[in-house]
Design a protein around this motif. Structure first.
Motif, mmCIF file in Angstrom:
data_model
loop_
_atom_site.group_PDB
_atom_site.id
_atom_site.type_symbol
_atom_site.label_atom_id
_atom_site.label_comp_id
_atom_site.label_asym_id
_atom_site.label_seq_id
_atom_site.Cartn_x
_atom_site.Cartn_y
_atom_site.Cartn_z
ATOM 1 N N ASP B 53 17.518 1.656 14.300
ATOM 2 C CA ASP B 53 16.290 1.460 15.067
ATOM 3 C C ASP B 53 15.479 0.322 14.449
ATOM 4 O O ASP B 53 15.680 -0.040 13.292
ATOM 5 N N VAL B 54 14.542 -0.196 15.241
ATOM 6 C CA VAL B 54 13.649 -1.245 14.729
ATOM 7 C C VAL B 54 12.844 -0.662 13.569
ATOM 8 O O VAL B 54 12.338 0.457 13.654
ATOM 9 N N ALA B 55 12.768 -1.408 12.487
ATOM 10 C CA ALA B 55 11.970 -0.980 11.338
ATOM 11 C C ALA B 55 11.065 -2.127 10.924
ATOM 12 O O ALA B 55 11.412 -3.296 11.124
ATOM 13 N N PRO B 56 9.887 -1.810 10.368
ATOM 14 C CA PRO B 56 9.003 -2.896 9.937
ATOM 15 C C PRO B 56 9.593 -3.609 8.715
ATOM 16 O O PRO B 56 10.217 -2.973 7.860
ATOM 17 N N LEU B 57 9.385 -4.908 8.669
ATOM 18 C CA LEU B 57 9.894 -5.688 7.544
ATOM 19 C C LEU B 57 9.228 -5.250 6.235
ATOM 20 O O LEU B 57 9.781 -5.431 5.154
ATOM 21 N N SER B 58 8.033 -4.641 6.372
ATOM 22 C CA SER B 58 7.342 -4.164 5.163
ATOM 23 C C SER B 58 8.175 -3.097 4.439
ATOM 24 O O SER B 58 8.065 -2.938 3.227
ATOM 25 N N LEU B 59 9.032 -2.394 5.196
ATOM 26 C CA LEU B 59 9.916 -1.400 4.578
ATOM 27 C C LEU B 59 10.922 -2.081 3.648
ATOM 28 O O LEU B 59 11.151 -1.650 2.518
ATOM 29 N N LEU B 60 11.483 -3.175 4.152
ATOM 30 C CA LEU B 60 12.432 -3.944 3.336
ATOM 31 C C LEU B 60 11.717 -4.496 2.101
ATOM 32 O O LEU B 60 12.244 -4.494 0.992
ATOM 33 N N ARG B 61 10.488 -4.944 2.341
ATOM 34 C CA ARG B 61 9.680 -5.486 1.240
ATOM 35 C C ARG B 61 9.516 -4.424 0.151
ATOM 36 O O ARG B 61 9.699 -4.712 -1.033
ATOM 37 N N SER B 62 9.193 -3.202 0.551
ATOM 38 C CA SER B 62 8.944 -2.157 -0.452
ATOM 39 C C SER B 62 10.224 -1.827 -1.231
ATOM 40 O O SER B 62 10.171 -1.506 -2.411
ATOM 41 N N GLU B 63 11.385 -1.932 -0.556
ATOM 42 C CA GLU B 63 12.649 -1.684 -1.267
ATOM 43 C C GLU B 63 12.869 -2.723 -2.368
ATOM 44 O O GLU B 63 13.292 -2.400 -3.476
ATOM 45 N N TYR B 64 12.567 -3.977 -2.046
ATOM 46 C CA TYR B 64 12.748 -5.028 -3.059
ATOM 47 C C TYR B 64 11.686 -4.930 -4.145
ATOM 48 O O TYR B 64 11.947 -5.230 -5.311
ATOM 49 N N GLU B 65 10.497 -4.505 -3.742
ATOM 50 C CA GLU B 65 9.433 -4.357 -4.717
ATOM 51 C C GLU B 65 9.811 -3.261 -5.728
ATOM 52 O O GLU B 65 9.609 -3.413 -6.938
ATOM 53 N N ALA B 66 10.378 -2.172 -5.211
ATOM 54 C CA ALA B 66 10.795 -1.073 -6.086
ATOM 55 C C ALA B 66 11.862 -1.530 -7.077
ATOM 56 O O ALA B 66 11.984 -1.003 -8.175
ATOM 57 N N ASN B 67 12.647 -2.547 -6.655
ATOM 58 C CA ASN B 67 13.686 -3.077 -7.545
ATOM 59 C C ASN B 67 13.202 -4.247 -8.376
ATOM 60 O O ASN B 67 14.006 -4.930 -9.012
ATOM 61 N N ASP B 68 11.896 -4.527 -8.303
ATOM 62 C CA ASP B 68 11.337 -5.659 -9.049
ATOM 63 C C ASP B 68 11.947 -6.993 -8.664
ATOM 64 O O ASP B 68 12.091 -7.880 -9.485
ATOM 65 N N ASN B 69 12.340 -7.100 -7.424
ATOM 66 C CA ASN B 69 12.968 -8.344 -6.991
ATOM 67 C C ASN B 69 11.920 -9.226 -6.310
ATOM 68 O O ASN B 69 11.758 -9.227 -5.095
ATOM 69 N N HIS B 70 11.206 -10.001 -7.151
ATOM 70 C CA HIS B 70 10.036 -10.723 -6.640
ATOM 71 C C HIS B 70 10.391 -11.880 -5.728
ATOM 72 O O HIS B 70 9.617 -12.238 -4.855
ATOM 73 N N VAL B 71 11.591 -12.445 -5.943
ATOM 74 C CA VAL B 71 11.991 -13.561 -5.089
ATOM 75 C C VAL B 71 12.045 -13.104 -3.630
ATOM 76 O O VAL B 71 11.467 -13.730 -2.739
ATOM 77 N N PHE B 72 12.723 -11.986 -3.406
ATOM 78 C CA PHE B 72 12.846 -11.492 -2.028
ATOM 79 C C PHE B 72 11.491 -11.021 -1.493
ATOM 80 O O PHE B 72 11.181 -11.245 -0.328
ATOM 81 N N VAL B 73 10.707 -10.387 -2.337
ATOM 82 C CA VAL B 73 9.396 -9.903 -1.886
ATOM 83 C C VAL B 73 8.561 -11.070 -1.364
ATOM 84 O O VAL B 73 7.969 -10.995 -0.285
ATOM 85 N N LYS B 74 8.576 -12.162 -2.125
ATOM 86 C CA LYS B 74 7.788 -13.338 -1.724
ATOM 87 C C LYS B 74 8.291 -13.894 -0.387
ATOM 88 O O LYS B 74 7.512 -14.255 0.493
ATOM 89 N N GLU B 75 9.585 -13.923 -0.266
ATOM 90 C CA GLU B 75 10.152 -14.480 0.974
ATOM 91 C C GLU B 75 9.852 -13.574 2.178
ATOM 92 O O GLU B 75 9.580 -14.058 3.273
ATOM 93 N N ILE B 76 9.941 -12.278 1.956
ATOM 94 C CA ILE B 76 9.649 -11.353 3.060
ATOM 95 C C ILE B 76 8.165 -11.458 3.443
ATOM 96 O O ILE B 76 7.813 -11.418 4.620
ATOM 97 N N ASP B 77 7.317 -11.624 2.442
ATOM 98 C CA ASP B 77 5.891 -11.837 2.736
ATOM 99 C C ASP B 77 5.699 -13.044 3.649
ATOM 100 O O ASP B 77 4.919 -13.010 4.592
ATOM 101 N N TRP B 78 6.433 -14.087 3.336
ATOM 102 C CA TRP B 78 6.305 -15.299 4.158
ATOM 103 C C TRP B 78 6.694 -14.990 5.603
ATOM 104 O O TRP B 78 6.010 -15.384 6.544
ATOM 105 N N LEU B 79 7.793 -14.259 5.767
ATOM 106 C CA LEU B 79 8.252 -13.929 7.124
ATOM 107 C C LEU B 79 7.184 -13.111 7.862
ATOM 108 O O LEU B 79 6.853 -13.400 9.019
#
Lengths: 153, 292
Positions: B53-79
């Motif tokens: 189902d459609v999910a908010p991109l913020s969900l993906l962001r939180s998954e990367y944030e939980a993994n301390d993956n700042h590169v992806f978090v920053k990019e998802i923020d941009w999107l």
């Protein structure tokens, strides 16, 4: 709507009946869209001159998206050819039946490939791990993860 | 297997400029980013449906944030800040690119303000792809069942099918979640991709690298690989498929290559008229559907 497997197999069977099988291949039975049998013989000079083997195809509802389960029949006195990629229980280690299967292939195309696999054989011998494999082999060869280390098959 | 891409894949697809020593240092860091990313993708896809189902991109962001993956978090923020708020996960089974683009394209067809025209146009493009298959030696026996089903699916956008009302996004989702349905689409798209490469050898022959060994492959070997299920797609396949179907695709490549904005790769360079582009979200080795 008939399943995609039934539609495709229906057409393949019709083509076999109208145009015949390739030389050295003969249809033994195809009474349903689950199990078909063919005899296979290598024409011309080869290690298998004059020998006739029986191939079994088993199809699931996702054929030709998924590959058929293909093996040599070893019941009622029939035997699997002695070949470095054929186990004594009839299972065949050939990449086109596994990770190189594609829906472009057909039943007769598989037969022809296996025929040329036999034709190109230089030395009749079983795979090195034959005994070990046969002891633990699943009924369906598709459940085996073969390693295709020889591209000449 | 879907998660087998490597850093070289991404570099090739997103960074055509010269590779410098400075970039190599960046790559070292990148490989760590890559490993983290693989784990995140594997953790979240295990048993899900083929298309979620459609999910908010913020969900993906939180998954990367939980993994301390700042590169992806920053990019998802941009999107998110640029209007891409949602996404649909697509199962990572090696067919994700074809399933994602197929689903996204049919979504566009359903949403098209002039559906009748869009369907007629798509049917004639489909017919051209069948000719392409024929010209490159694919037997009718092989492709016609897939072709017929693709045709029926396209028509379903404007006319009821077998007692079912015309195709909605929900109906499309149900169709694609059934492997028997969406694998038909995947197979047809794979056949067309392979045939397009065969028919345009001169455009592609220098780019047909094995995804794992990176060795240059022959056209027949490469195309055989494209035609089998579960084999991942690279940039070559995307270009071939989009050209064959006249589809416009914009791929957002995540993974630490862009400093400020996300690097969207538009395929083709000049869009085909009549259809809005579909958006895909690429993380190394995997495609999902991106939504505005």
């Amino acid at each position: 709507m008939a399943s995609i497997a039934a539609r495709r197999l229906g057409k393949e069977l019709k083509e076999i009946h109208s145009e015949g099988c390739p030389v050295g291949i003969n249809l033994v039975k195809a009474d349903d869209f689950e199990t078909w049998w063919f005899t296979i013989e290598v024409m011309g000079e080869s290690e298998y001159k004059g020998e006739v083997y029986t191939l079994q195809f088993r199809f699931d509802g996702q054929y030709p998206i998924s590959s058929p389960a293909v093996q040599f029949v070893i019941t009622d006195g029939r035997q699997a050819p002695i070949h470095p990629h054929v186990y004594s229980n009839g299972h065949i280690c050939a990449s086109i039946l596994g990770n190189e299967w594609s829906p472009v292939l057909s039943v007769t195309a598989v037969c022809v490939t296996l025929q040329s696999m036999l034709a190109s054989c230089k030395k009749k011998e079983r795979p090195a791990d034959n005994d070990r494999y046969v002891r633990h082999a699943p009924d369906n060869p598709k459940k085996t993860q073969f390693h295709y280390d020889d591209d000449t098959v | 297997m879907s998660q087998s891409g490597n850093t070289a894949d991404v570099n090739q697809a997103t960074a055509p400029e010269e590779h410098s020593l400075k970039d190599d240092l960046k790559d070292l860091q990148f490989s760590e980013v890559y490993d983290l990313n693989q784990r995140t993708i594997e953790d979240t896809y295990a048993d899900g449906p083929l298309i979620q189902d459609v999910a908010p991109l913020s969900l993906l962001r939180s998954e990367y944030e939980a993994n301390d993956n700042h590169v992806f978090v920053k990019e998802i923020d941009w999107l998110i800040n640029n209007g891409y708020h949602d996404f649909r996960r697509v199962k990572g089974d090696g067919d994700c690119f074809y399933r994602a683009i197929g689903f996204a394209f049919f979504t566009r067809l359903i949403q098209n303000p002039d559906k009748d025209l869009a369907v007629v146009t798509t049917l004639s493009t489909l017919m051209a792809t069948a000719n392409l298959l024929e010209e490159t030696g694919i037997e009718k026996l092989v492709y016609e069942d897939f072709y017929t089903e693709m045709e029926a699916l396209i028509r379903w956008v404007v006319v009821p099918r077998e007692g079912k009302s015309i195709l909605t996004i929900d109906g499309l989702l149900e169709y694609f979640r059934d492997p028997e349905g969406s694998n038909v689409v995947v197979v047809y798209l794979r056949l067309v991709t392979a045939s397009y490469i065969k028919a345009h050898v001169e455009d592609f022959e220098n780019f047909l690298f094995h995804p794992e060994t990176r060795e240059l492959m022959s056209v027949p070997d490469y195309c055989n690989r494209v035609m089998g299920l579960g084999k991942e797609a690279d940039h070559v396949e995307i270009m071939a498929l989009c050209d064959a179907f006249r589809w416009n695709v914009e791929v957002a490549y995540l993974g630490g290559h862009s400093k400020d904005a996300i690097n969207f790769v538009k395929i083709p360079d000049a869009p085909y008229p009549g259809f809005d582009p579909v958006f895909l979200l690429y993380r190394p080795g995997h495609y999902d559907i991106l939504l505005k």
